[in-house]
Design a protein around this motif. Structure first.
Motif, PDB file in Angstrom:
ATOM      1  N   VAL A  42      40.236  67.486  15.453  1.00 16.33           N
ATOM      2  CA  VAL A  42      40.437  67.373  14.007  1.00 16.33           C
ATOM      3  C   VAL A  42      40.540  65.904  13.611  1.00 16.33           C
ATOM      4  N   ARG A  43      41.329  65.143  14.350  1.00 21.04           N
ATOM      5  CA  ARG A  43      41.500  63.718  14.033  1.00 21.04           C
ATOM      6  C   ARG A  43      40.170  62.974  14.134  1.00 21.04           C
ATOM      7  N   ASP A  44      39.448  63.217  15.216  1.00 24.57           N
ATOM      8  CA  ASP A  44      38.183  62.501  15.430  1.00 24.57           C
ATOM      9  C   ASP A  44      37.147  62.878  14.383  1.00 24.57           C
ATOM     10  N   THR A  45      37.090  64.168  14.044  1.00 27.10           N
ATOM     11  CA  THR A  45      36.111  64.622  13.047  1.00 27.10           C
ATOM     12  C   THR A  45      36.391  63.986  11.695  1.00 27.10           C
ATOM     13  N   CYS A  46      37.648  63.983  11.287  1.00 25.83           N
ATOM     14  CA  CYS A  46      38.002  63.378   9.998  1.00 25.83           C
ATOM     15  C   CYS A  46      37.728  61.884   9.994  1.00 25.83           C
ATOM     16  N   GLU A  47      38.037  61.224  11.099  1.00 26.44           N
ATOM     17  CA  GLU A  47      37.776  59.783  11.179  1.00 26.44           C
ATOM     18  C   GLU A  47      36.285  59.499  11.078  1.00 26.44           C
ATOM     19  N   GLY A  48      35.480  60.318  11.755  1.00 32.13           N
ATOM     20  CA  GLY A  48      34.037  60.121  11.710  1.00 32.13           C
ATOM     21  C   GLY A  48      33.458  60.319  10.328  1.00 32.13           C
ATOM     22  N   TRP A  49      34.073  61.175   9.542  1.00 37.68           N
ATOM     23  CA  TRP A  49      33.610  61.426   8.180  1.00 37.68           C
ATOM     24  C   TRP A  49      34.262  60.506   7.154  1.00 37.68           C
ATOM     25  N   VAL A  89      48.382  73.160  29.298  1.00 38.37           N
ATOM     26  CA  VAL A  89      48.956  73.917  28.182  1.00 38.37           C
ATOM     27  C   VAL A  89      49.660  75.164  28.708  1.00 38.37           C
ATOM     28  N   ALA A  90      49.006  75.865  29.620  1.00 36.57           N
ATOM     29  CA  ALA A  90      49.621  77.054  30.209  1.00 36.57           C
ATOM     30  C   ALA A  90      50.884  76.685  30.975  1.00 36.57           C
ATOM     31  N   ALA A  91      50.874  75.563  31.672  1.00 39.17           N
ATOM     32  CA  ALA A  91      52.056  75.130  32.416  1.00 39.17           C
ATOM     33  C   ALA A  91      53.221  74.850  31.476  1.00 39.17           C
ATOM     34  N   VAL A 135      37.250  73.712  22.365  1.00 40.47           N
ATOM     35  CA  VAL A 135      38.278  74.730  22.569  1.00 40.47           C
ATOM     36  C   VAL A 135      37.815  76.069  22.000  1.00 40.47           C
ATOM     37  N   SER A 136      37.247  76.049  20.799  1.00 34.58           N
ATOM     38  CA  SER A 136      36.746  77.281  20.182  1.00 34.58           C
ATOM     39  C   SER A 136      35.623  77.889  20.994  1.00 34.58           C
ATOM     40  N   ASP A 137      34.758  77.037  21.534  1.00 32.44           N
ATOM     41  CA  ASP A 137      33.654  77.546  22.347  1.00 32.44           C
ATOM     42  C   ASP A 137      34.149  78.216  23.624  1.00 32.44           C
ATOM     43  N   LEU A 138      35.215  77.670  24.218  1.00 36.98           N
ATOM     44  CA  LEU A 138      35.717  78.191  25.488  1.00 36.98           C
ATOM     45  C   LEU A 138      36.643  79.388  25.307  1.00 36.98           C
ATOM     46  N   LEU A 139      37.504  79.333  24.299  1.00 36.43           N
ATOM     47  CA  LEU A 139      38.535  80.362  24.139  1.00 36.43           C
ATOM     48  C   LEU A 139      38.265  81.318  22.980  1.00 36.43           C
ATOM     49  N   HIS A 140      37.246  81.013  22.154  1.00 35.17           N
ATOM     50  CA  HIS A 140      36.926  81.825  20.979  1.00 35.17           C
ATOM     51  C   HIS A 140      38.075  81.843  19.978  1.00 35.17           C
ATOM     52  N   MET A 141      38.824  80.774  19.922  1.00 33.76           N
ATOM     53  CA  MET A 141      39.860  80.544  18.925  1.00 33.76           C
ATOM     54  C   MET A 141      40.125  79.049  18.906  1.00 33.76           C
ATOM     55  N   SER A 142      40.705  78.578  17.815  1.00 33.73           N
ATOM     56  CA  SER A 142      40.894  77.132  17.691  1.00 33.73           C
ATOM     57  C   SER A 142      41.980  76.613  18.612  1.00 33.73           C
ATOM     58  N   GLY A 143      42.991  77.439  18.897  1.00 31.41           N
ATOM     59  CA  GLY A 143      44.072  77.002  19.777  1.00 31.41           C
ATOM     60  C   GLY A 143      45.045  76.054  19.128  1.00 31.41           C
ATOM     61  N   GLU A 144      45.004  75.936  17.791  1.00 33.54           N
ATOM     62  CA  GLU A 144      45.935  75.016  17.135  1.00 33.54           C
ATOM     63  C   GLU A 144      47.335  75.606  17.063  1.00 33.54           C
ATOM     64  N   CYS A 145      47.427  76.945  17.193  1.00 30.57           N
ATOM     65  CA  CYS A 145      48.742  77.596  17.231  1.00 30.57           C
ATOM     66  C   CYS A 145      48.734  78.647  18.324  1.00 30.57           C
ATOM     67  N   LEU A 146      49.600  78.471  19.292  1.00 31.59           N
ATOM     68  CA  LEU A 146      49.737  79.429  20.387  1.00 31.59           C
ATOM     69  C   LEU A 146      51.147  80.014  20.362  1.00 31.59           C
ATOM     70  N   CYS A 147      51.553  80.511  19.205  1.00 30.66           N
ATOM     71  CA  CYS A 147      52.896  81.097  19.123  1.00 30.66           C
ATOM     72  C   CYS A 147      52.996  82.356  19.967  1.00 30.66           C
ATOM     73  N   GLY A 148      51.859  83.012  20.237  1.00 22.75           N
ATOM     74  CA  GLY A 148      51.847  84.181  21.108  1.00 22.75           C
ATOM     75  C   GLY A 148      52.107  85.495  20.419  1.00 22.75           C
ATOM     76  N   ALA A 149      52.343  85.495  19.114  1.00 22.32           N
ATOM     77  CA  ALA A 149      52.657  86.731  18.409  1.00 22.32           C
ATOM     78  C   ALA A 149      51.539  87.760  18.533  1.00 22.32           C
ATOM     79  N   GLU A 205      46.213  70.251  22.539  1.00 17.50           N
ATOM     80  CA  GLU A 205      46.059  68.892  22.019  1.00 17.50           C
ATOM     81  C   GLU A 205      44.598  68.548  21.786  1.00 17.50           C
ATOM     82  N   LYS A 206      43.704  69.114  22.561  1.00 16.17           N
ATOM     83  CA  LYS A 206      42.280  68.822  22.402  1.00 16.17           C
ATOM     84  C   LYS A 206      41.793  69.228  21.018  1.00 16.17           C
TER      85      LYS A 206
END
Length: 305
Positions: free
Chosen positions: A78-85, A248-250, A217-231, A72-73
């Motif tokens: 994405v929402r906050d960035t678009c709103e700011g712009w 999220v893991a829970a 999220v990208s800085d911590l996980l090195h991916m955006s995390g917008e999709c965690l389908c797990g494939a 969700e973060k």
């Protein structure tokens, strides 16, 4: 800032805007159509953030596919960035009956046609070979909704989708360089203005434009995390997610227990990310650029960056 950064980024920026101009002229105006919208496909990752910053003053909208199985973060970023712009955001979700939960529980059924009522996905978590089904249900259909929102008359209008795909992301992406940065599918014109950019170019862009926001999220996980389908998850990835985003893991682990108790799949396939390095990947879609590089990294025994 390194010597030469400004000149290099100025050249790349001009070239990227020229790609968009050519796409509008050749794929829209030349056939007598009108531009229904110029839409940045904004996942929240580093590439899409650079793309969004580069075109925020020309785009009419940004679009985000809320997969329902992500962090969700990142969605809020994405929402906050678009709103700011001041950039209008179109956020779309999977259709009821085709959510990630529906898929892994074997409850996704065809709604129309001769196969109406039949199960489209047998259940269980996806491996690499099943990735494209996840892409279609969680992302591709979201983009179809975006197109339908903007294109009211397909005979007269076309929408431009700006994607952050780059040829050097992975070996599977390299052929994109030969195909070029523009592709039309019906009333949708796909444009990849960053096609010839390298990772070093993205870093240089941030040095030149220090107002480009960062997704934690990208800085911590090195991916955006917008999709965690797990494939394309690598071994131990869920534990890494749990370290930074335990809620999220829970959620994923609770779904694992639900899938296992449902009996829809073999026990092995009731574990998120079970398919790491065990299957050949299916094709990916325009919004899953990072999936190719993640698969290649894990196939070589590393972790995806």
């Amino acid at each position: 800032m390194r010597t030469g950064d400004q000149e290099r980024i100025a050249e790349l920026t001009a070239a990227s805007h020229a790609v968009l101009e050519r796409a509008i002229e050749e794929q829209v105006l030349a056939s007598g159509h009108k531009v229904a919208g110029i839409v940045i496909l904004f996942s929240g990752g580093n590439d899409s953030t650079t793309l969004a910053h580069l075109f925020k003053d020309r785009a009419t909208h940004a679009a985000h596919a809320n997969t329902g199985i992500g962090i969700e973060k990142t969605r809020q970023y994405v929402r906050d960035t678009c709103e700011g712009w001041g950039l209008p955001l179109i956020e779309k979700h999977p259709e009821p009956g085709s959510t990630y939960r529906d898929l892994v529980l074997g409850q996704c059924r065809a709604r129309t046609g001769p196969n109406a009522g039949t199960v489209l996905w047998p259940g269980g978590f996806p491996g690499p070979a099943s990735h494209f089904m996840m892409y279609q249900r969680l992302k591709e259909r979201a983009l179809e909704k975006v197109r339908n929102d903007l294109v009211k008359n397909p005979r007269r209008e076309r929408v431009i989708f700006l994607a952050g795909r780059r040829a050097d992301e992975s070996a599977r992406r390299k052929p994109l360089a030969g195909k070029g940065p523009v592709e039309r599918r019906g009333s949708t014109v796909w444009v990849s203005p960053l096609l010839d950019w390298t990772k070093l170019d993205l870093n240089a862009y941030r040095r030149v434009h220090q107002d480009v926001p960062r997704n934690e999220v990208s800085d911590l996980l090195h991916m955006s995390g917008e999709c965690l389908c797990g494939a394309f998850a690598h071994s131990g990835e869920l534990d890494e997610i749990a370290e930074w985003f335990p809620e999220v893991a829970a959620e994923i682990r609770a779904l694992e227990a639900e899938v296992l108790s449902s009996g829809v799949a073999k026990p092995e396939r009731c574990r998120w990310g079970w398919g790491a390095n065990k299957e050949a990947p299916s094709k990916t879609g325009p919004l899953c650029s990072s999936c190719d590089s993640r698969f290649e990294a894990t196939s070589e025994g590393g972790t995806a960056a």
